[in-house]
Every structure is written in C-alpha cells, then in structure tokens.
Motif scaffolding. Structure first.
Motif, PDB file in Angstrom:
ATOM      1  N   ALA A  47       0.492  -1.167   0.033  1.00 56.85           N
ATOM      2  CA  ALA A  47      -0.081  -0.061   0.030  1.00 56.85           C
ATOM      3  C   ALA A  47       1.181   1.042   0.278  1.00 56.85           C
ATOM      4  CB  ALA A  47      -0.623   0.025   0.772  1.00 56.85           C
ATOM      5  N   ARG A  48       0.007   2.633  -0.392  1.00 55.29           N
ATOM      6  CA  ARG A  48       0.964   3.598   0.324  1.00 55.29           C
ATOM      7  C   ARG A  48       0.255   4.324   0.742  1.00 55.29           C
ATOM      8  NH1 ARG A  48       0.045   5.856  -5.996  1.00 55.29           N
ATOM      9  NH2 ARG A  48      -0.917   4.525  -6.233  1.00 55.29           N
ATOM     10  N   ILE A  49       0.676   5.402   1.404  1.00 56.15           N
ATOM     11  CA  ILE A  49       0.329   5.997   3.075  1.00 56.15           C
ATOM     12  C   ILE A  49       0.509   7.877   2.035  1.00 56.15           C
ATOM     13  CG2 ILE A  49      -0.352   5.859   5.718  1.00 56.15           C
ATOM     14  CD1 ILE A  49       1.700   3.054   4.346  1.00 56.15           C
ATOM     15  N   PHE A  50      -0.458   8.531   2.264  1.00 55.43           N
ATOM     16  CA  PHE A  50      -0.019   9.745   2.292  1.00 55.43           C
ATOM     17  C   PHE A  50      -0.779  10.126   2.913  1.00 55.43           C
ATOM     18  CE2 PHE A  50      -1.146   7.935  -2.233  1.00 55.43           C
ATOM     19  CZ  PHE A  50      -0.530   8.403  -3.112  1.00 55.43           C
ATOM     20  N   GLY A  65      -4.579   0.921  -0.764  1.00 53.33           N
ATOM     21  CA  GLY A  65      -3.916  -0.187  -1.080  1.00 53.33           C
ATOM     22  C   GLY A  65      -5.253  -1.331  -1.479  1.00 53.33           C
ATOM     23  N   ALA A  66      -5.270  -2.424  -0.915  1.00 55.08           N
ATOM     24  CA  ALA A  66      -6.870  -3.501  -1.227  1.00 55.08           C
ATOM     25  C   ALA A  66      -7.438  -2.579  -0.246  1.00 55.08           C
ATOM     26  CB  ALA A  66      -6.651  -4.353  -0.443  1.00 55.08           C
ATOM     27  N   ASN A  67      -7.386  -1.496   0.325  1.00 55.76           N
ATOM     28  CA  ASN A  67      -8.536  -0.551   0.567  1.00 55.76           C
ATOM     29  C   ASN A  67      -8.015   0.937   0.564  1.00 55.76           C
ATOM     30  OD1 ASN A  67     -10.620  -2.877   1.813  1.00 55.76           O
ATOM     31  ND2 ASN A  67      -9.308  -2.962   3.423  1.00 55.76           N
ATOM     32  N   LEU A  68     -10.090   1.927   0.500  1.00 55.06           N
ATOM     33  CA  LEU A  68      -8.856   2.996   1.045  1.00 55.06           C
ATOM     34  C   LEU A  68      -9.404   3.532   1.993  1.00 55.06           C
ATOM     35  CD1 LEU A  68      -7.996   5.655  -0.511  1.00 55.06           C
ATOM     36  CD2 LEU A  68      -9.648   5.567  -1.682  1.00 55.06           C
ATOM     37  N   ILE A  69      -8.638   3.916   3.352  1.00 59.14           N
ATOM     38  CA  ILE A  69      -8.940   4.601   4.101  1.00 59.14           C
ATOM     39  C   ILE A  69      -8.274   5.689   5.035  1.00 59.14           C
ATOM     40  CG2 ILE A  69      -9.011   3.315   6.800  1.00 59.14           C
ATOM     41  CD1 ILE A  69      -8.017   0.865   6.008  1.00 59.14           C
ATOM     42  N   PRO A  70      -9.660   6.696   4.577  1.00 64.50           N
ATOM     43  CA  PRO A  70      -9.234   8.137   4.766  1.00 64.50           C
ATOM     44  C   PRO A  70      -8.720   8.185   6.631  1.00 64.50           C
ATOM     45  CG  PRO A  70     -11.235   7.967   3.896  1.00 64.50           C
ATOM     46  CD  PRO A  70     -10.618   6.760   4.428  1.00 64.50           C
ATOM     47  N   SER A  93     -10.507  -2.362  -3.188  1.00 60.90           N
ATOM     48  CA  SER A  93     -12.243  -2.828  -3.929  1.00 60.90           C
ATOM     49  C   SER A  93     -12.718  -2.324  -2.865  1.00 60.90           C
ATOM     50  CB  SER A  93     -11.485  -4.468  -2.901  1.00 60.90           C
ATOM     51  OG  SER A  93     -11.511  -5.158  -1.601  1.00 60.90           O
ATOM     52  N   SER A  94     -12.570  -1.717  -1.750  1.00 64.87           N
ATOM     53  CA  SER A  94     -13.658  -0.419  -0.950  1.00 64.87           C
ATOM     54  C   SER A  94     -12.966   0.487   0.056  1.00 64.87           C
ATOM     55  CB  SER A  94     -13.563  -1.153   0.420  1.00 64.87           C
ATOM     56  OG  SER A  94     -12.540  -1.622   1.144  1.00 64.87           O
ATOM     57  N   ILE A  95     -13.849   1.745   0.462  1.00 65.79           N
ATOM     58  CA  ILE A  95     -13.574   2.766   0.754  1.00 65.79           C
ATOM     59  C   ILE A  95     -14.448   2.633   2.091  1.00 65.79           C
ATOM     60  CG2 ILE A  95     -13.071   5.313   0.916  1.00 65.79           C
ATOM     61  CD1 ILE A  95     -14.259   4.961  -2.016  1.00 65.79           C
ATOM     62  N   VAL A  96     -13.328   2.262   3.146  1.00 70.83           N
ATOM     63  CA  VAL A  96     -13.884   2.376   4.322  1.00 70.83           C
ATOM     64  C   VAL A  96     -13.280   3.005   5.671  1.00 70.83           C
ATOM     65  CG1 VAL A  96     -12.270   0.852   5.077  1.00 70.83           C
ATOM     66  CG2 VAL A  96     -14.504   0.631   6.407  1.00 70.83           C
ATOM     67  N   GLY A  97     -14.088   3.654   6.407  1.00 74.15           N
ATOM     68  CA  GLY A  97     -13.765   4.402   7.419  1.00 74.15           C
ATOM     69  C   GLY A  97     -14.532   5.296   8.016  1.00 74.15           C
ATOM     70  N   ASP A  98     -14.171   6.694   8.750  1.00 72.55           N
ATOM     71  CA  ASP A  98     -15.326   7.614   9.337  1.00 72.55           C
ATOM     72  C   ASP A  98     -16.062   7.799   8.115  1.00 72.55           C
ATOM     73  OD1 ASP A  98     -16.198  10.451  10.320  1.00 72.55           O
ATOM     74  OD2 ASP A  98     -14.418   9.574  12.147  1.00 72.55           O
ATOM     75  N   PHE A 273     -18.675   4.296  10.950  1.00 70.23           N
ATOM     76  CA  PHE A 273     -18.280   4.255  10.077  1.00 70.23           C
ATOM     77  C   PHE A 273     -19.372   4.492   8.298  1.00 70.23           C
ATOM     78  CE2 PHE A 273     -14.365   2.087   9.912  1.00 70.23           C
ATOM     79  CZ  PHE A 273     -13.837   2.995  11.113  1.00 70.23           C
ATOM     80  N   ALA A 274     -18.660   4.258   7.049  1.00 67.72           N
ATOM     81  CA  ALA A 274     -19.552   4.370   6.156  1.00 67.72           C
ATOM     82  C   ALA A 274     -18.278   3.437   5.345  1.00 67.72           C
ATOM     83  CB  ALA A 274     -19.656   5.608   5.134  1.00 67.72           C
ATOM     84  N   THR A 275     -19.620   2.465   4.298  1.00 65.32           N
ATOM     85  CA  THR A 275     -18.342   1.557   3.417  1.00 65.32           C
ATOM     86  C   THR A 275     -18.749   1.474   2.467  1.00 65.32           C
ATOM     87  OG1 THR A 275     -18.138   0.309   5.078  1.00 65.32           O
ATOM     88  CG2 THR A 275     -17.555  -0.950   3.112  1.00 65.32           C
ATOM     89  N   VAL A 276     -17.997   1.630   0.711  1.00 69.35           N
ATOM     90  CA  VAL A 276     -18.398   1.689  -0.430  1.00 69.35           C
ATOM     91  C   VAL A 276     -17.546   0.173  -1.205  1.00 69.35           C
ATOM     92  CG1 VAL A 276     -17.701   2.916  -2.424  1.00 69.35           C
ATOM     93  CG2 VAL A 276     -18.150   4.571  -0.653  1.00 69.35           C
ATOM     94  N   LEU A 277     -18.180  -0.407  -1.448  1.00 69.40           N
ATOM     95  CA  LEU A 277     -17.731  -1.494  -2.071  1.00 69.40           C
ATOM     96  C   LEU A 277     -17.578  -1.702  -3.364  1.00 69.40           C
ATOM     97  CD1 LEU A 277     -20.212  -4.286   0.181  1.00 69.40           C
ATOM     98  CD2 LEU A 277     -17.098  -2.922   0.566  1.00 69.40           C
ATOM     99  N   PHE A 278     -16.711  -2.589  -4.545  1.00 70.43           N
ATOM    100  CA  PHE A 278     -16.697  -2.115  -5.374  1.00 70.43           C
ATOM    101  C   PHE A 278     -16.590  -3.593  -6.094  1.00 70.43           C
ATOM    102  CE2 PHE A 278     -14.133   1.456  -4.186  1.00 70.43           C
ATOM    103  CZ  PHE A 278     -14.866   2.248  -4.828  1.00 70.43           C
TER     104      PHE A 278
END
Length: 278
Positions: A47-50, A65-70, A93-98, A273-278
């Motif tokens: 993964a990359r961490i910005f 990475g496999a997930n997008l987590i802000p 494959s997903s966006i997950v977090g606050d 939380f909220a999750t966006v699934l692809f």
C-alpha cells in the motif's frame, strides 16, 4: 492540480503518523495495526500512505492499497486526496472509515471511478471498555489450528452473506490463508456443536488501544437461540482480559438483531463508519 499539500509518507514520518493515529484510536485502528507491524515503507507494505499537511504538522492520512482508508480527514484533506487518487485507476476493493470522510471522498471519486456495487452510508462504530453484564458462553473458545477446516466454510458463508459476493474466486486460497492466520494468531473464536461452527467471531484488528471485532456470524439454524449474545459476551470478556483495553466493531445500521446483541453486551456508540464496496 492539488488543492493542498499531499505527499507520500515514509519511515521518517513514523513518529508524526503514530501521534496522529493516537488521536483516532478507533477510526484509525486498521491503519495503525499495519503501520505498527511493518512501518510506512512501500517495500514492506502492499500500500501507499499519503499525508496531508506540512512536514511539521501532519493533519490527515490516507491509506491506499486493497482498501482506501482516510483517517482524520476534513474537507480540505478529502479534496486533496481525491485530486491525487482520482488521477489513477482504481485498485482498491472498498473505501472504509469515518463516514464524515468516506462519503465526501466517494462523492469526488465517483465521477471518475464509476458506480459502486454497494454504499453503506451509516455503520455505527461501537466500543466496550468493561466486561459484559450478560453471561458469557463457556463453550466459546479460541479455534485450534487443526480446526481451520471447520472454521473455513463458516467464514466463507459469513463473508458472502455480509458482503454479497464470495471471497473465493476460481479456487483462490488467499481467503483460507487469512482464516488460518487468524487462528494461528489467537484471534478466531467459535462455538462448535456436533462438529460444526454454530457461532464465530474474530479479532481482525489489534492495536495497543483496541481490538476490533469482525466476522461475527451465527449459523442460520441457531439464530434466535441466544448464542450470539452469550458468544459475543465471551469474546469481549476474553479480548479485554487478554488483548486490549477496549473492544470495538462497526455494524450496518439496518442490522437490528446484531445491534441488539451488541447493546446487551455493553457496547456504546462512539462514531459512524461508512463503506463503499466495488
């Protein structure tokens, strides 16, 4: 063009990153565990961490990475991360977090990434700091290494029911390896009845602040019999005694039976939380 300073973080930023993650002990737990285990170097992380903010004042993080987590991302950080990530082909494959970061981030990425398979906008984030008042099921215990073959079908059933797709594609063994890793790490709990899993749960994330429970599942034929409440009470009590000072999880707002179980076990709401699934 970027709307604010965003940069790829590395091991020299670790102290700043850990300070920021300490401010988000629950919403940042998934990222905190991975960084604690392998640092921030892309050579060790898949993964990359910005980071958003100046070198002297890191304000927000974004794990890609496999997930997008802000993490701790306000509106300006969300805009900056979206400008950067939206220029690339989607790999997660997903966006997950606050939810306050995930949903605005998705609004900005949707025009370039296209439709999602599912968007779960409200998933209450719950925490427990004390052992449940309800009785724990004494038959719920850690799964043994020789029982992975029994746990695996239940894990596949749980994932498919929860996410809507099977975690197994064309005989891929990756998910079975994940289940085996949880068992080896002393993170997988189950109650067995007649050689089959009747209830299960895992500590999917562990940090010095919290143990995050995922994969909670009761076999259909045992639902409504009280196994989930007693089983969760056993998991929470053991995790608090053995693993971390708090236990957390997030749950779909529409899952009323699960929310009743967690309320009985002493969980309180600490966020969304909220999750966006692809």
């Amino acid at each position: 063009m970027l709307t604010a300073p965003v940069r790829l973080l590395g091991d020299t930023d670790r102290a700043s990153v850990e300070r920021l993650l300490d401010l988000e002990p629950y919403t940042g737990a998934q990222v905190a565990e991975r960084i604690a285990a392998a640092g921030l170097s892309r050579r060790r992380q898949d993964a990359r961490i910005f980071g958003y903010g100046s070198r002297g004042h890191l304000e927000s993080l974004c794990w890609l990475g496999a997930n997008l987590i802000p993490v701790r991302a306000g509106s300006a950080a969300v805009a900056a991360f979206a400008d950067l990530i939206g220029s690339e082909t989607r790999i997660c494959s997903s966006i997950v977090g606050d939810a306050t970061a995930v949903l605005p981030l998705w609004e900005r990425l949707r025009p370039v990434w296209g439709r999602a398979r599912d968007v779960r906008e409200c998933q209450p984030l719950l925490a427990a700091e004390t052992a449940p008042m309800v009785a724990a099921d004494p038959a719920v215990r850690l799964v043994r290494p020789n029982e992975v073959g029994l746990l695996y079908p239940a894990s596949v059933a749980m994932y498919t029911e929860e996410v809507g797709v099977s975690p197994v594609v064309d005989g891929d063994t990756g998910y079975r390896d994940r289940v085996a890793d949880l068992v080896r790490g002393g993170r997988a709990y189950a109650r067995f009845i007649d050689g089959q899993v009747a209830f299960k749960a895992e500590l999917a994330v562990i940090t010095r602040h919290t143990a995050q429970v995922q994969g909670v599942w009761t076999a259909p034929q045992w639902r409504g019999c009280g196994l989930a409440t007693a089983g969760m009470a056993a998991v929470v009590a053991d995790a608090l005694r053995r693993v971390a000072p708090t236990v957390t999880l997030y749950v779909n707002d529409f899952n009323a039976p699960a929310r009743r179980v967690y309320a009985r076990c002493g969980f309180r709401r600490v966020g969304t939380f909220a999750t966006v699934l692809f």
